[in-house]
Every structure is written in structure tokens, then in C-alpha cells.
Design a protein around this motif. Sequence first.
Motif, PDB file in Angstrom:
ATOM      1  N   ALA A 212       0.828  -1.202   0.000  1.00 45.38           N
ATOM      2  CA  ALA A 212       0.000   0.000   0.000  1.00 45.38           C
ATOM      3  C   ALA A 212       0.864   1.254   0.000  1.00 45.38           C
ATOM      4  N   GLN A 213       1.954   1.239   0.760  1.00 43.56           N
ATOM      5  CA  GLN A 213       2.858   2.389   0.814  1.00 43.56           C
ATOM      6  C   GLN A 213       3.402   2.729  -0.571  1.00 43.56           C
ATOM      7  N   ALA A 214       3.832   1.710  -1.304  1.00 41.09           N
ATOM      8  CA  ALA A 214       4.382   1.947  -2.641  1.00 41.09           C
ATOM      9  C   ALA A 214       3.334   2.564  -3.564  1.00 41.09           C
ATOM     10  N   MET A 215       2.108   2.073  -3.481  1.00 44.21           N
ATOM     11  CA  MET A 215       1.049   2.613  -4.334  1.00 44.21           C
ATOM     12  C   MET A 215       0.653   4.018  -3.899  1.00 44.21           C
ATOM     13  N   GLN A 246      -4.902  -2.164  -4.098  1.00 42.85           N
ATOM     14  CA  GLN A 246      -6.079  -1.375  -4.470  1.00 42.85           C
ATOM     15  C   GLN A 246      -6.280  -0.203  -3.511  1.00 42.85           C
ATOM     16  N   ALA A 247      -6.127  -0.464  -2.216  1.00 45.38           N
ATOM     17  CA  ALA A 247      -6.288   0.601  -1.220  1.00 45.38           C
ATOM     18  C   ALA A 247      -5.246   1.693  -1.424  1.00 45.38           C
ATOM     19  N   GLY A 248      -4.017   1.281  -1.681  1.00 47.21           N
ATOM     20  CA  GLY A 248      -2.952   2.260  -1.905  1.00 47.21           C
ATOM     21  C   GLY A 248      -3.202   3.111  -3.138  1.00 47.21           C
ATOM     22  N   ARG A 249      -3.676   2.492  -4.182  1.00 46.85           N
ATOM     23  CA  ARG A 249      -3.970   3.240  -5.417  1.00 46.85           C
ATOM     24  C   ARG A 249      -5.110   4.230  -5.196  1.00 46.85           C
ATOM     25  N   LEU A 250      -6.163   3.776  -4.510  1.00 47.61           N
ATOM     26  CA  LEU A 250      -7.297   4.649  -4.247  1.00 47.61           C
ATOM     27  C   LEU A 250      -6.891   5.814  -3.348  1.00 47.61           C
ATOM     28  N   ALA A 251      -6.029   5.543  -2.372  1.00 42.41           N
ATOM     29  CA  ALA A 251      -5.540   6.606  -1.489  1.00 42.41           C
ATOM     30  C   ALA A 251      -4.733   7.634  -2.282  1.00 42.41           C
ATOM     31  N   TYR A 252      -3.891   7.159  -3.195  1.00 40.00           N
ATOM     32  CA  TYR A 252      -3.084   8.071  -4.024  1.00 40.00           C
ATOM     33  C   TYR A 252      -3.999   8.951  -4.884  1.00 40.00           C
ATOM     34  N   GLN A 253      -5.013   8.341  -5.476  1.00 41.59           N
ATOM     35  CA  GLN A 253      -5.941   9.102  -6.317  1.00 41.59           C
ATOM     36  C   GLN A 253      -6.749  10.101  -5.495  1.00 41.59           C
ATOM     37  N   SER A 254      -7.004   9.763  -4.235  1.00 46.78           N
ATOM     38  CA  SER A 254      -7.852  10.610  -3.396  1.00 46.78           C
ATOM     39  C   SER A 254      -7.139  11.874  -2.936  1.00 46.78           C
ATOM     40  N   GLY A 255      -5.801  11.825  -2.827  1.00 45.77           N
ATOM     41  CA  GLY A 255      -5.038  13.000  -2.420  1.00 45.77           C
ATOM     42  C   GLY A 255      -4.964  13.125  -0.913  1.00 45.77           C
ATOM     43  N   ARG A 256      -3.830  12.740  -0.352  1.00 42.42           N
ATOM     44  CA  ARG A 256      -3.700  12.767   1.106  1.00 42.42           C
ATOM     45  C   ARG A 256      -3.564  14.205   1.620  1.00 42.42           C
ATOM     46  N   ILE A 257      -3.831  14.378   2.897  1.00 44.08           N
ATOM     47  CA  ILE A 257      -3.667  15.689   3.523  1.00 44.08           C
ATOM     48  C   ILE A 257      -2.176  16.020   3.627  1.00 44.08           C
ATOM     49  N   PRO A 258      -1.816  17.304   3.635  1.00 36.79           N
ATOM     50  CA  PRO A 258      -0.402  17.655   3.790  1.00 36.79           C
ATOM     51  C   PRO A 258       0.099  17.334   5.192  1.00 36.79           C
ATOM     52  N   VAL A 259       1.367  16.990   5.286  1.00 32.86           N
ATOM     53  CA  VAL A 259       1.992  16.734   6.582  1.00 32.86           C
ATOM     54  C   VAL A 259       2.326  18.073   7.233  1.00 32.86           C
ATOM     55  N   LYS A 260       1.943  18.242   8.495  1.00 28.01           N
ATOM     56  CA  LYS A 260       2.181  19.490   9.216  1.00 28.01           C
ATOM     57  C   LYS A 260       3.019  19.237  10.469  1.00 28.01           C
ATOM     58  N   ALA A 261       3.708  20.249  10.889  1.00 30.50           N
ATOM     59  CA  ALA A 261       4.538  20.139  12.084  1.00 30.50           C
ATOM     60  C   ALA A 261       3.752  20.455  13.355  1.00 30.50           C
ATOM     61  N   TYR A 262       2.484  20.830  13.199  1.00 29.43           N
ATOM     62  CA  TYR A 262       1.682  21.227  14.353  1.00 29.43           C
ATOM     63  C   TYR A 262       0.290  20.630  14.224  1.00 29.43           C
ATOM     64  N   ALA A 263      -0.465  20.689  15.317  1.00 23.52           N
ATOM     65  CA  ALA A 263      -1.795  20.089  15.339  1.00 23.52           C
ATOM     66  C   ALA A 263      -2.805  20.954  14.606  1.00 23.52           C
ATOM     67  N   SER A 264      -3.878  20.311  14.143  1.00 27.07           N
ATOM     68  CA  SER A 264      -4.979  21.026  13.503  1.00 27.07           C
ATOM     69  C   SER A 264      -6.267  20.384  13.994  1.00 27.07           C
ATOM     70  N   ALA A 265      -7.084  21.156  14.692  1.00 25.54           N
ATOM     71  CA  ALA A 265      -8.287  20.606  15.306  1.00 25.54           C
ATOM     72  C   ALA A 265      -9.236  20.026  14.270  1.00 25.54           C
ATOM     73  N   SER A 266      -9.805  18.861  14.583  1.00 21.89           N
ATOM     74  CA  SER A 266     -10.746  18.223  13.677  1.00 21.89           C
ATOM     75  C   SER A 266     -12.104  18.909  13.695  1.00 21.89           C
ATOM     76  N   SER A 267     -12.488  19.460  14.839  1.00 17.99           N
ATOM     77  CA  SER A 267     -13.785  20.115  14.972  1.00 17.99           C
ATOM     78  C   SER A 267     -13.619  21.627  14.785  1.00 17.99           C
ATOM     79  N   PRO A 268     -14.601  22.298  14.169  1.00 18.80           N
ATOM     80  CA  PRO A 268     -14.498  23.754  14.005  1.00 18.80           C
ATOM     81  C   PRO A 268     -14.515  24.478  15.337  1.00 18.80           C
ATOM     82  N   LEU A 269     -13.813  25.602  15.401  1.00 18.33           N
ATOM     83  CA  LEU A 269     -13.766  26.364  16.648  1.00 18.33           C
ATOM     84  C   LEU A 269     -14.828  27.440  16.712  1.00 18.33           C
ATOM     85  N   THR A 270     -15.471  27.753  15.560  1.00 17.33           N
ATOM     86  CA  THR A 270     -16.497  28.781  15.565  1.00 17.33           C
ATOM     87  C   THR A 270     -17.792  28.219  16.156  1.00 17.33           C
ATOM     88  N   GLY A 271     -18.530  29.073  16.812  1.00 18.89           N
ATOM     89  CA  GLY A 271     -19.817  28.686  17.361  1.00 18.89           C
ATOM     90  C   GLY A 271     -19.755  27.848  18.610  1.00 18.89           C
TER      91      GLY A 271
END
Length: 275
Positions: A212-215, A246-271
Motif C-alpha cells: 500500500a505504501q508503494a502505491m 487497491q487501497a494504496g492506489r485509491l488513497a493516491y488518487q484521493s489526495g492525502r492531507i499535507p503533513v504538518k509540524a503542528y496540530a490542527s483541530a478536527s472540529s471547528p472552533l467557531t460557534g
Amino acid sequence: MQTLNMLLETALDDSLVIAGRRFTSRLMTGTGKYRTFEEMRQSIAASECEIVTVAVRRVQTQAPGHEGLADALDWSKIWMLPNTAGCQTADEAIRVARLGREMAKLLGQEDNNFVKLEVIPDAKYLLPDPIGTLEAAEQLVKEGFAVLPYINADPILAKRLEEAGCATVMPLGSPIGSGQGIKNAANIQIIIENATIPVVVDAGIGTPSEAAQAMEMGADALLINTAIAQAANAPAMARAMHLAHQAGRLAYQSGRIPVKAYASASSPLTGTITS
């Protein structure tokens, strides 16, 4: 749900094209190292691969484990990829490639001009000879072969082979049969970025996660033999490799999130409630 299924089917319906020939599977397997022919047949079926490698020299000499191999599979359903395993020089590889093409014809694949090119003088680590590989590739391309060369993960050599007219390049993840996984990720990534022909990661993959990593890196296909053939349950491992690629190929086509050096909250902070 219907829209989701349509999206998934569209993503997975991207054929692999090599030398003008179209394949639905991006997983290739080998025929060596299996304990029995029946285990090999079950594993190939479980993998759903369409391309299978055959060591021409070992079939010709009836080497142990290869007696009757040419007749063990239904070649009307599987595309043979003759390989020049066991060749130590360019001249040897060229001669064996010619034998492989004739063998494919005898088995009913009249238009099969594929060859997996291996030139390996190193008996301990089985690392391919870059100079001999390029020399053999240039000659075989002139003779009308669709050349799939096995190489070290060398971006410059990969480009030279592409310019020589090879149908793919096949960089190793790590030494053949070692199960070490992808040890050359940075160089393979460069090869993938620069290539305009399919890049097939070949050798060293030991687990489905590594497949999967290679794909996920953007490889166009994988060739896996030892990790399947030598598994305690070879057909089950073949199935796992099928699902992983198949999973690796689908993941590649889907476009992974960028790697960040800091955290990013999954839930919105507004409201949110502040008091």
C-alpha cells in the motif's frame, strides 16, 4: 450511496497500460518459490493479477520447482512476462529474452513481446548491473521488445532507460526476497515524478502495508513474488496484497492531507460555547 459507489468505481477503473496493452490489475506476481503448483494457481487467482513472470532460463533447464511450469497455468487468461533471471551479462540477457519471446509464442501468445530484463552478476545481494541493463535494453528495444527493466532506484538510470524506449522501469524497494520493504523511498519518489512511462516497484515488499505504501507514493504497479509464495498461507497473502494495492492506489488518487509540524483541530472552533 449510489453516487458514492459510482465515485469509487470511477477511481478504481483506471487501467494500467504497458506498451499499448491494457490491464485492469496493477499487481503482478511471480511463479517461483511456491511449494506446489496448486498453491501457485490458488495464489494467482486470489491476487486477481493479469501479469505473471516466468524465469525463462529455469523453465528451459527444468530447474527444481520449474518442471512443467509452462503448462501449469492457463495462458489464455494470464499475460506471460518472461524474465531473464539468472543472467549475469547483457549478452546472456539478450539471448534469454529471445528464447522467452519464442516460449510465449509456443504457449499461444503470438503478439507477446514483453520481457522483464534482469542483468544480475551479484550473487550475494542480487543487485542489478546498471551498465549491462542499459546495454541490453537498448539492443532489445531495437529488436522490438517491450522492455521492463529491473533496476536499482537510480533516477538517472531510470530516465536513460525511458529515453532508450523501455516500456516501464522497475526500481527495487530493497533486495530481492529480503522482505525489508521500501528502503529507497526518496529515490523511487523522484523516479515516479520524472517518469512518463509506468513505474513498477519490484522486490523487497514483504507485507500488504508496504504494498500500500508503494502505491500511495504514486507507483503505477507492483511486482510481488516471495512475500506471497513464502507466506505460511500463500493464497491468503495473495488476497491481502490484492486488497492492499487497491487501497494504496485509491488513497493516491484521493489526495492525502499535507503533513504538518503542528496540530490542527478536527472540529471547528467557531460557534463553540465560551462560558
